[in-house]
Scaffold this motif. Structure first.
Motif, PDB file in Angstrom:
ATOM      1  N   GLY B 360       0.814  -1.217   0.000  1.00  0.00           N
ATOM      2  CA  GLY B 360       0.000   0.000   0.000  1.00  0.00           C
ATOM      3  C   GLY B 360       0.842   1.259   0.000  1.00  0.00           C
ATOM      4  O   GLY B 360       2.077   1.206   0.086  1.00  0.00           O
ATOM      5  N   PRO B 361       0.181   2.407  -0.077  1.00  0.00           N
ATOM      6  CA  PRO B 361       0.866   3.680  -0.212  1.00  0.00           C
ATOM      7  C   PRO B 361       1.136   4.393   1.126  1.00  0.00           C
ATOM      8  O   PRO B 361       1.384   5.576   1.142  1.00  0.00           O
ATOM      9  CB  PRO B 361      -0.116   4.485  -1.053  1.00  0.00           C
ATOM     10  CG  PRO B 361      -1.465   3.993  -0.591  1.00  0.00           C
ATOM     11  CD  PRO B 361      -1.293   2.569  -0.139  1.00  0.00           C
ATOM     12  N   GLY B 362       1.095   3.694   2.236  1.00  0.00           N
ATOM     13  CA  GLY B 362       1.124   4.366   3.531  1.00  0.00           C
ATOM     14  C   GLY B 362       2.471   4.866   4.013  1.00  0.00           C
ATOM     15  O   GLY B 362       2.541   5.598   5.012  1.00  0.00           O
ATOM     16  N   ALA B 363       3.567   4.521   3.327  1.00  0.00           N
ATOM     17  CA  ALA B 363       4.901   4.826   3.871  1.00  0.00           C
ATOM     18  C   ALA B 363       5.103   6.324   4.094  1.00  0.00           C
ATOM     19  O   ALA B 363       5.624   6.749   5.129  1.00  0.00           O
ATOM     20  CB  ALA B 363       5.977   4.262   2.942  1.00  0.00           C
ATOM     21  N   GLN B 368       5.449  10.932   8.045  1.00  0.00           N
ATOM     22  CA  GLN B 368       4.943  12.234   8.514  1.00  0.00           C
ATOM     23  C   GLN B 368       4.360  12.119   9.925  1.00  0.00           C
ATOM     24  O   GLN B 368       4.554  13.008  10.766  1.00  0.00           O
ATOM     25  CB  GLN B 368       3.879  12.790   7.556  1.00  0.00           C
ATOM     26  CG  GLN B 368       4.406  13.093   6.155  1.00  0.00           C
ATOM     27  CD  GLN B 368       5.666  13.951   6.157  1.00  0.00           C
ATOM     28  OE1 GLN B 368       5.760  14.921   6.912  1.00  0.00           O
ATOM     29  NE2 GLN B 368       6.640  13.579   5.355  1.00  0.00           N
ATOM     30  N   ALA B 369       3.649  11.025  10.196  1.00  0.00           N
ATOM     31  CA  ALA B 369       3.069  10.827  11.526  1.00  0.00           C
ATOM     32  C   ALA B 369       4.172  10.672  12.573  1.00  0.00           C
ATOM     33  O   ALA B 369       4.066  11.188  13.696  1.00  0.00           O
ATOM     34  CB  ALA B 369       2.155   9.614  11.515  1.00  0.00           C
ATOM     35  N   LEU B 370       5.237   9.986  12.200  1.00  0.00           N
ATOM     36  CA  LEU B 370       6.371   9.851  13.122  1.00  0.00           C
ATOM     37  C   LEU B 370       7.028  11.201  13.382  1.00  0.00           C
ATOM     38  O   LEU B 370       7.384  11.537  14.515  1.00  0.00           O
ATOM     39  CB  LEU B 370       7.399   8.867  12.551  1.00  0.00           C
ATOM     40  CG  LEU B 370       7.043   7.387  12.671  1.00  0.00           C
ATOM     41  CD1 LEU B 370       8.017   6.532  11.858  1.00  0.00           C
ATOM     42  CD2 LEU B 370       7.065   6.942  14.144  1.00  0.00           C
ATOM     43  N   VAL B 414       1.754   4.612  15.910  1.00  0.00           N
ATOM     44  CA  VAL B 414       1.271   5.161  14.625  1.00  0.00           C
ATOM     45  C   VAL B 414       0.476   4.100  13.868  1.00  0.00           C
ATOM     46  O   VAL B 414      -0.569   4.388  13.262  1.00  0.00           O
ATOM     47  CB  VAL B 414       2.468   5.669  13.773  1.00  0.00           C
ATOM     48  CG1 VAL B 414       2.061   5.878  12.317  1.00  0.00           C
ATOM     49  CG2 VAL B 414       3.014   6.959  14.368  1.00  0.00           C
ATOM     50  N   LEU B 415       0.972   2.866  13.929  1.00  0.00           N
ATOM     51  CA  LEU B 415       0.280   1.766  13.238  1.00  0.00           C
ATOM     52  C   LEU B 415      -0.991   1.386  13.975  1.00  0.00           C
ATOM     53  O   LEU B 415      -2.068   1.311  13.377  1.00  0.00           O
ATOM     54  CB  LEU B 415       1.211   0.549  13.132  1.00  0.00           C
ATOM     55  CG  LEU B 415       2.461   0.733  12.282  1.00  0.00           C
ATOM     56  CD1 LEU B 415       3.390  -0.471  12.434  1.00  0.00           C
ATOM     57  CD2 LEU B 415       2.107   0.943  10.816  1.00  0.00           C
ATOM     58  N   TRP B 420      -1.496   7.310  10.663  1.00  0.00           N
ATOM     59  CA  TRP B 420      -1.006   7.657   9.321  1.00  0.00           C
ATOM     60  C   TRP B 420      -2.139   7.850   8.318  1.00  0.00           C
ATOM     61  O   TRP B 420      -1.914   8.362   7.232  1.00  0.00           O
ATOM     62  CB  TRP B 420      -0.033   6.571   8.850  1.00  0.00           C
ATOM     63  CG  TRP B 420      -0.627   5.199   8.806  1.00  0.00           C
ATOM     64  CD1 TRP B 420      -0.773   4.321   9.849  1.00  0.00           C
ATOM     65  CD2 TRP B 420      -1.187   4.551   7.673  1.00  0.00           C
ATOM     66  NE1 TRP B 420      -1.370   3.174   9.442  1.00  0.00           N
ATOM     67  CE2 TRP B 420      -1.643   3.273   8.098  1.00  0.00           C
ATOM     68  CE3 TRP B 420      -1.349   4.907   6.333  1.00  0.00           C
ATOM     69  CZ2 TRP B 420      -2.243   2.370   7.232  1.00  0.00           C
ATOM     70  CZ3 TRP B 420      -1.949   4.010   5.473  1.00  0.00           C
ATOM     71  CH2 TRP B 420      -2.393   2.750   5.923  1.00  0.00           C
ATOM     72  N   LYS B 421      -3.354   7.485   8.708  1.00  0.00           N
ATOM     73  CA  LYS B 421      -4.473   7.707   7.778  1.00  0.00           C
ATOM     74  C   LYS B 421      -5.017   9.135   7.844  1.00  0.00           C
ATOM     75  O   LYS B 421      -5.823   9.529   7.005  1.00  0.00           O
ATOM     76  CB  LYS B 421      -5.592   6.691   8.062  1.00  0.00           C
ATOM     77  CG  LYS B 421      -5.187   5.259   7.711  1.00  0.00           C
ATOM     78  CD  LYS B 421      -6.336   4.283   7.825  1.00  0.00           C
ATOM     79  CE  LYS B 421      -5.900   2.886   7.373  1.00  0.00           C
ATOM     80  NZ  LYS B 421      -6.934   1.878   7.664  1.00  0.00           N
ATOM     81  N   ARG B 422      -4.566   9.885   8.833  1.00  0.00           N
ATOM     82  CA  ARG B 422      -5.068  11.261   8.961  1.00  0.00           C
ATOM     83  C   ARG B 422      -4.683  12.104   7.729  1.00  0.00           C
ATOM     84  O   ARG B 422      -3.562  12.010   7.243  1.00  0.00           O
ATOM     85  CB  ARG B 422      -4.475  11.935  10.202  1.00  0.00           C
ATOM     86  CG  ARG B 422      -4.983  11.362  11.504  1.00  0.00           C
ATOM     87  CD  ARG B 422      -4.538  12.274  12.644  1.00  0.00           C
ATOM     88  NE  ARG B 422      -4.614  11.576  13.912  1.00  0.00           N
ATOM     89  CZ  ARG B 422      -3.890  11.879  14.982  1.00  0.00           C
ATOM     90  NH1 ARG B 422      -3.016  12.876  14.934  1.00  0.00           N
ATOM     91  NH2 ARG B 422      -4.022  11.206  16.100  1.00  0.00           N
ATOM     92  N   PRO B 423      -5.606  12.943   7.282  1.00  0.00           N
ATOM     93  CA  PRO B 423      -5.342  13.733   6.059  1.00  0.00           C
ATOM     94  C   PRO B 423      -4.070  14.579   6.153  1.00  0.00           C
ATOM     95  O   PRO B 423      -3.336  14.712   5.171  1.00  0.00           O
ATOM     96  CB  PRO B 423      -6.585  14.631   5.954  1.00  0.00           C
ATOM     97  CG  PRO B 423      -7.642  13.950   6.757  1.00  0.00           C
ATOM     98  CD  PRO B 423      -6.954  13.180   7.830  1.00  0.00           C
ATOM     99  N   GLU B 424      -3.812  15.144   7.350  1.00  0.00           N
ATOM    100  CA  GLU B 424      -2.656  16.060   7.438  1.00  0.00           C
ATOM    101  C   GLU B 424      -1.333  15.350   7.171  1.00  0.00           C
ATOM    102  O   GLU B 424      -0.343  15.978   6.806  1.00  0.00           O
ATOM    103  CB  GLU B 424      -2.616  16.778   8.786  1.00  0.00           C
ATOM    104  CG  GLU B 424      -2.304  15.903   9.989  1.00  0.00           C
ATOM    105  CD  GLU B 424      -3.555  15.450  10.742  1.00  0.00           C
ATOM    106  OE1 GLU B 424      -4.586  15.215  10.061  1.00  0.00           O
ATOM    107  OE2 GLU B 424      -3.494  15.335  11.974  1.00  0.00           O
ATOM    108  N   PHE B 425      -1.304  14.031   7.376  1.00  0.00           N
ATOM    109  CA  PHE B 425      -0.052  13.312   7.127  1.00  0.00           C
ATOM    110  C   PHE B 425       0.043  12.822   5.684  1.00  0.00           C
ATOM    111  O   PHE B 425       1.029  12.196   5.296  1.00  0.00           O
ATOM    112  CB  PHE B 425       0.089  12.138   8.098  1.00  0.00           C
ATOM    113  CG  PHE B 425       0.156  12.579   9.541  1.00  0.00           C
ATOM    114  CD1 PHE B 425       0.912  13.686   9.909  1.00  0.00           C
ATOM    115  CD2 PHE B 425      -0.536  11.891  10.533  1.00  0.00           C
ATOM    116  CE1 PHE B 425       0.972  14.092  11.229  1.00  0.00           C
ATOM    117  CE2 PHE B 425      -0.475  12.291  11.856  1.00  0.00           C
ATOM    118  CZ  PHE B 425       0.275  13.410  12.214  1.00  0.00           C
TER     119      PHE B 425
END
Lengths: 432, 432
Positions: B360-363, B368-370, B414-415, B420-425
């Protein structure tokens, strides 16, 4: 001309208050701003902020939060105001020599594309024998590499030497030794008339004299950040390319910062549009902060231009300072020196160079004796064709007319007391 | 592995006290020293001194009194101690990209001299497709200009790809994405066996892993000053040339600082002996001061090497840190990530890269969340052949084992919380 005359000129000087913007060492009359500009008072705090906050606290986040990525353009826009260019046409980056390599390479690439057969046409880079040596070294190297010939002439041979063989005319606008200034517009027109491109080195022009790159229809220009722009020792330099060329040609130092999409990390290079393609690797951010303080210190004179065009106020004072120096040297040093710098305003930069009339070797020691007295100019050695010179730069931002009087008074005393004959002033320093 | 295990490792860490030499922002776990090293505590005062004293007070006199002219060599000698080179073999100057241009140009000039006819032999520059893009851009440019072909391969194709056509093998010692490290000595020997020269980019090696340039018989190397060497944003880079080549070939950026007699101001270029000919124009003195503080901050680990060779203590701790991170991620993030960095010590640099197992594209958003939690690593986008990665650099000078524990704890949160699903990240920053 008397000391009182100088004091009167200082009292009438609209730019006199600008001196307060600089840290001038106690007891120093600094006539070497053409070699290294003085420290603007804003620079220590700004540099400390970049170090402690942007580097120390922000770390890698400062690429976004402190706008590091846009620095070359942001500072370039400030340089543009001083050299007759438009916003977006200049970037601050790398060293003058490296920028010269980029633009000369781009210019010759253009010529090779236009005349791809190895005809004898258009295979000459024309420059002055007395151009700044490092410019000639760079040109020598590119010419050898790309099959061109570097032809060196004296300035007065220029009209005759501009012929159909000339691919690029590469000149320093104000000569580093003599302070003689070319008429950029007329020379550019003459070069274009024979089909040659022009590359201008503005090292002794930017922040020193009015420069009108776009009005002159010049093709390429580069310049130095640490002389009249007060950017600090070894500050990044700048590069300008006329918009008719800027997006057309590439330079070979094709690093990530000049890529059209630098953060896509693609394996193939695609040059950014415009002058941004003249960027290469990561720039020294702390040094760029110093340069910005320097640029702002020069732009502080803008409000005094009174609609006369960029650099008008600084230019008027610069000429008054150099006129004063010439007058006082001729008046008080009675025939000891020949004026090497042109007397004519239109041909004079912001410095004055003197050669000894007696043909003797005293120039080096005289400069050292002056430096010991706090009058800092510099010495440039001559050769079979050029005399040794004493070189004095006049920076209207932080010099006054009484400074000029005092500098000449020190020179008179160095001569009268024969101080320059002392052994300590005749020992060569490592760096001259 | 537990938090207590990490605390025990910290208690036993001989290098733990070195952390006090750095300004680390409150609440930050900095895993991006492979992109920009942190601020050594000595740097603000030293830089302020250079600004106020050397520039402000000394002005042009500092070329002699502050030893500006020798800075590239003086700092180069410090770099030399970290990369297995001898004093006098390294200079600090310009950017990594520009130094790569110089050495690659010099290497290809040597090949062209040896095989002057345009034979099909020796007209290939071999590199990795996943090499740092700017290195490829520079190579692309020089190859086009000089009639060579840039051939890009995967690392495992290297033995087969080394043939008689290869003029230069240009590699980054530690891959910027994966952290995979080449065996410099073996690869250099393989290149030499087919008659190729080697150019090594040490951007992710100098100050990070042991490098033995002379022992490896490498030909040319360049490296970065602002990553593991902590020289400050955009600090000058360095260049090394083996003594068997150093005085033999010229590079085309032939500025005054690389001239054999720079203060004679002669119109013709004569390269300085040795690596000094790789200098060009005036260097940013303030930036060099920052770099020296950075170099000293790394050399502070030298006393702990206990005769095991340069970088021995740092390397031991670096491997323990990356081992700990790998163990904890595998233990606590249960199958979410694939390890991109080699597990084998001999093939691992000082960083660890992870790719998402779910494809998936979450990296990007995870990084950003970190960062929002103060754990600063970075994201590098993938393409058809390479996955997106989360990249974490481990700098043994200022990181401890509890830091590693805490970083993984943040990653777990974060996981688990799907932060990490938040829009700001998921909003792209200008600079990534």
């Amino acid at each position: 001309m008397t000391l009182d005359d100088c004091r009167r000129l200082d009292a009438e000087d609209p730019l006199a208050a600008l001196r307060d913007r600089f840290m001038l060492p106690e007891g120093v009359i600094y006539l070497d701003g053409n070699s290294l500009g003085v420290l603007p008072k804003t620079a220590p705090a700004r540099i400390a902020e970049v170090v402690a906050k942007e580097w120390g606290e922000g770390l890698i986040r400062s690429w976004n939060s402190a706008g590091w990525f846009d620095l070359p353009q942001r500072l370039g826009d400030k340089v543009a105001r001083l050299v007759g260019a438009a916003p977006g046409e200049v970037v601050c980056t790398d060293s003058t020599s490296i920028n010269l390599y980029k633009v000369l390479f781009a210019a010759l690439s253009q010529v090779l594309l236009a005349t791809p057969d190895a005809s004898p046409q258009r295979r000459v880079v024309l420059s002055e024998r007395s151009n700044f040596p490092t410019d000639l070294y760079i040109a020598e190297s590119i010419c050898r590499e790309r099959g061109f010939t570097l032809r060196l002439i004296e300035a007065d041979e220029l009209p005759a030497a501009l012929d159909q063989q000339v691919a690029v005319l590469m000149l320093t606008h104000v000569n580093y030794r003599t302070g003689a200034m070319h008429d950029m517009k007329a020379v550019t027109a003459a070069a274009h008339a024979v089909g040659a491109l022009t590359v201008w080195d503005l090292a002794h022009s930017a922040g020193a004299v009015p420069v009108a790159l776009n009005d002159s229809e010049a093709d390429f220009a580069i310049g130095c950040g640490y002389k009249y722009l007060n950017g600090g020792p070894g500050a990044p330099a700048f590069v300008w390319v006329h918009t008719r060329h800027a997006g057309q040609f590439t330079q070979p130092l094709s690093g990530w910062w000049g890529h059209a999409a630098p953060f896509e990390f693609t394996p193939h290079y695609r040059p950014a549009p415009g002058v941004a393609r003249y960027l290469c690797g990561t720039q020294p951010i702390i040094a760029l902060a110093g340069l910005e303080c320097g640029l702002d210190s020069v732009l502080a004179a803008e409000p005094f231009d009174a609609g006369q065009g960029p650099m008008a106020a600084l230019r008027a004072k610069s000429l008054a300072l150099t006129d004063t120096f010439i007058t006082l040297v001729e008046q008080r040093c009675a025939g000891r020196f020949a004026l090497v710098t042109p007397r004519e305003h239109a041909r004079r930069g912001s410095q004055v160079c003197l050669a000894l009339n007696d043909g003797g070797p005293g120039a080096y020691a005289m400069v050292q004796a002056l430096i010991a007295r706090g009058v800092i100019g510099d010495f440039r050695a001559g050769d079979a064709q050029m005399p040794d010179i004493l070189r004095f730069g006049f920076t209207p931002l932080y010099l006054g007319f009484e400074d000029v009087w005092n500098a000449v008074e020190h020179l008179v005393q160095v001569l009268d007391r024969e101080e320059w004959k002392r052994p300590e002033f005749n020992q060569k320093l490592a760096v001259t």
